[in-house]
Design a protein around this motif. Structure first.
Motif, mmCIF file in Angstrom:
data_model
loop_
_atom_site.group_PDB
_atom_site.id
_atom_site.type_symbol
_atom_site.label_atom_id
_atom_site.label_comp_id
_atom_site.label_asym_id
_atom_site.label_seq_id
_atom_site.Cartn_x
_atom_site.Cartn_y
_atom_site.Cartn_z
ATOM 1 N N GLY A 44 -60.338 12.814 -93.308
ATOM 2 C CA GLY A 44 -59.999 12.537 -95.123
ATOM 3 C C GLY A 44 -61.198 11.919 -95.782
ATOM 4 N N MET A 45 -62.178 11.286 -94.917
ATOM 5 C CA MET A 45 -63.294 10.739 -95.556
ATOM 6 C C MET A 45 -64.541 11.578 -95.554
ATOM 7 S SD MET A 45 -62.916 7.014 -93.621
ATOM 8 C CE MET A 45 -64.124 6.242 -94.762
ATOM 9 N N LEU A 46 -64.532 12.867 -95.164
ATOM 10 C CA LEU A 46 -65.702 13.678 -95.316
ATOM 11 C C LEU A 46 -66.179 13.626 -96.795
ATOM 12 C CD1 LEU A 46 -67.248 15.990 -94.323
ATOM 13 C CD2 LEU A 46 -65.736 17.391 -94.834
ATOM 14 N N TRP A 47 -67.327 13.593 -97.056
ATOM 15 C CA TRP A 47 -67.932 13.279 -98.190
ATOM 16 C C TRP A 47 -67.646 14.545 -99.148
ATOM 17 C CZ3 TRP A 47 -71.031 16.954 -100.723
ATOM 18 C CH2 TRP A 47 -71.848 17.740 -99.787
ATOM 19 N N VAL A 48 -67.610 15.769 -98.612
ATOM 20 C CA VAL A 48 -66.922 16.905 -99.659
ATOM 21 C C VAL A 48 -65.606 16.799 -100.163
ATOM 22 C CG1 VAL A 48 -66.665 19.464 -99.716
ATOM 23 C CG2 VAL A 48 -68.506 18.647 -98.269
ATOM 24 N N THR A 49 -64.607 16.075 -99.295
ATOM 25 C CA THR A 49 -63.470 15.800 -99.805
ATOM 26 C C THR A 49 -63.415 14.836 -100.721
ATOM 27 O OG1 THR A 49 -62.486 16.583 -97.398
ATOM 28 C CG2 THR A 49 -61.131 15.437 -99.235
ATOM 29 N N GLN A 50 -64.341 13.753 -100.600
ATOM 30 C CA GLN A 50 -64.203 12.718 -101.587
ATOM 31 C C GLN A 50 -64.635 13.009 -102.720
ATOM 32 O OE1 GLN A 50 -65.696 8.865 -100.272
ATOM 33 N NE2 GLN A 50 -65.821 9.337 -98.369
ATOM 34 N N VAL A 51 -65.752 13.996 -102.809
ATOM 35 C CA VAL A 51 -66.466 14.258 -104.242
ATOM 36 C C VAL A 51 -65.519 15.154 -104.992
ATOM 37 C CG1 VAL A 51 -68.295 15.572 -105.331
ATOM 38 C CG2 VAL A 51 -68.878 13.904 -103.261
ATOM 39 N N GLN A 52 -64.832 15.947 -104.366
ATOM 40 C CA GLN A 52 -63.883 16.955 -105.116
ATOM 41 C C GLN A 52 -62.791 16.169 -105.606
ATOM 42 O OE1 GLN A 52 -62.674 21.144 -103.899
ATOM 43 N NE2 GLN A 52 -60.775 20.058 -103.408
ATOM 44 N N ILE A 203 -72.651 9.012 -98.582
ATOM 45 C CA ILE A 203 -73.436 10.432 -98.957
ATOM 46 C C ILE A 203 -72.526 10.899 -100.261
ATOM 47 C CG2 ILE A 203 -73.307 12.873 -98.478
ATOM 48 C CD1 ILE A 203 -73.874 12.253 -95.495
ATOM 49 N N ALA A 204 -71.316 10.666 -100.334
ATOM 50 C CA ALA A 204 -70.288 10.920 -101.367
ATOM 51 C C ALA A 204 -70.848 10.306 -102.828
ATOM 52 C CB ALA A 204 -68.896 10.539 -101.084
ATOM 53 N N LYS A 205 -71.384 9.043 -102.688
ATOM 54 C CA LYS A 205 -71.960 8.214 -103.789
ATOM 55 C C LYS A 205 -73.028 9.083 -104.208
ATOM 56 C CE LYS A 205 -70.314 3.508 -102.849
ATOM 57 N NZ LYS A 205 -69.491 3.976 -101.852
ATOM 58 N N VAL A 206 -74.064 9.676 -103.649
ATOM 59 C CA VAL A 206 -75.130 10.338 -104.151
ATOM 60 C C VAL A 206 -74.758 11.663 -104.475
ATOM 61 C CG1 VAL A 206 -77.554 11.317 -103.151
ATOM 62 C CG2 VAL A 206 -76.600 9.080 -102.505
ATOM 63 N N MET A 207 -74.028 12.264 -103.759
ATOM 64 C CA MET A 207 -73.797 13.837 -103.976
ATOM 65 C C MET A 207 -72.702 14.020 -105.271
ATOM 66 S SD MET A 207 -75.385 15.667 -102.019
ATOM 67 C CE MET A 207 -74.851 17.149 -102.734
ATOM 68 N N GLY A 208 -71.604 13.115 -105.224
ATOM 69 C CA GLY A 208 -70.794 13.102 -106.517
ATOM 70 C C GLY A 208 -71.671 12.759 -107.930
ATOM 71 N N LYS A 209 -72.552 11.854 -107.786
ATOM 72 C CA LYS A 209 -73.301 11.597 -109.021
ATOM 73 C C LYS A 209 -74.277 12.799 -109.447
ATOM 74 C CE LYS A 209 -76.606 8.148 -111.034
ATOM 75 N NZ LYS A 209 -77.301 7.136 -110.782
ATOM 76 N N LYS A 210 -74.849 13.565 -108.333
ATOM 77 C CA LYS A 210 -75.639 14.571 -108.736
ATOM 78 C C LYS A 210 -74.789 15.667 -109.189
ATOM 79 C CE LYS A 210 -79.820 16.225 -108.711
ATOM 80 N NZ LYS A 210 -80.842 15.701 -109.785
ATOM 81 N N LEU A 211 -73.704 15.930 -108.404
ATOM 82 C CA LEU A 211 -73.093 17.102 -108.670
ATOM 83 C C LEU A 211 -72.426 17.078 -110.328
ATOM 84 C CD1 LEU A 211 -71.142 18.081 -105.594
ATOM 85 C CD2 LEU A 211 -72.859 19.697 -106.961
ATOM 86 N N LYS A 212 -71.846 15.806 -110.559
ATOM 87 C CA LYS A 212 -71.463 15.673 -111.919
ATOM 88 C C LYS A 212 -72.669 15.846 -112.932
ATOM 89 C CE LYS A 212 -69.042 12.129 -114.600
ATOM 90 N NZ LYS A 212 -68.783 10.613 -114.682
ATOM 91 N N ALA A 213 -73.704 15.729 -112.729
ATOM 92 C CA ALA A 213 -74.970 15.781 -113.629
ATOM 93 C C ALA A 213 -75.726 17.203 -113.612
ATOM 94 C CB ALA A 213 -76.093 14.589 -113.527
#
Length: 216
Positions: A44-52, A203-213
């Protein structure tokens, strides 16, 4: 006056609907995207799951990650395109497996493969499809395991791949984000490559911010 108000309201509601629309993003990656190296209790901690989850339903992330995948997986990319009739954006997160090739041909071949993927995706989903290229993450050389003898060379290739993907993003009018240096060494103790739950958090912190923007 009433007519002007109605026109303003229609435009405003249209803009709101567009901004609040759910976006479907395909992630074409390797085992770090697939999360196959995470133990069951940390899946459940997979970065993809977290970002979604953190997107509050603004993003649907279609996980097309696969363990061991290099950039020359163009037939698999074609199959993926055929499976999905719609995409609002594409993320290509590859390079870790290519870095095992420490010859001078490694980076040019990887760039050519990713360039081909971008072209194929935009031919299917439209020329203005937002694409995000992800520079591969860092490794923990001390924990690298069987490939430890080429640890320094592999790290150098990861840096080269990230720099080359950044240049390719400019060339193809895509976005770029680097994961190199994002994952703490302590989160890579399993084999030096695959992040644990804490590494996926990073990774989720980096990818979440980038995908949001991302330029929607």
């Amino acid at each position: 006056m009433v007519r002007v108000f109605i026109l303003w309201l229609a435009v405003s509601l249209g803009a709101f609907a567009q901004s609040s629309a759910v976006r479907r993003v395909i992630l074409f990656g390797d085992s770090i995207t697939a999360g196959g190296a995470l133990p069951k209790e940390e899946r459940g901690m997979l970065w993809v799951t977290q970002v979604q989850e953190q997107s509050e339903r603004a993003l649907i992330l279609v996980n097309e990650g696969k363990g061991g995948r290099p950039t020359n997986s163009l037939p698999e990319f074609d199959e993926m395109l055929a499976r999905h009739a719609k995409a609002d954006a594409l993320v290509i997160a590859l390079g870790m497996n290519d870095s095992r090739d420490i010859t001078p041909q490694c980076v040019p071949k990887a760039v050519a493969n990713v360039r081909a993927m971008i072209g194929k995706a935009r031919a299917v989903y439209g020329a203005r499809l937002p694409v995000l290229l992800v520079g591969p993450s860092n490794i923990n050389k001390a924990a690298l395991g069987p490939t430890k003898p080429i640890a320094n060379e592999r790290e150098a290739k990861l840096r080269e791949l990230g720099a080359a993907f950044e240049m390719l993003a400019v060339e193809t009018k895509s976005e770029f984000v680097s994961l190199f240096g994002a994952v703490p060494d302590a989160a890579l103790l399993k084999d030096g490559v695959h992040p644990d739950g804490a590494g996926n958090d990073a990774i989720a912190k980096v990818m979440g911010k980038k995908l949001k923007a991302l330029g929607w």
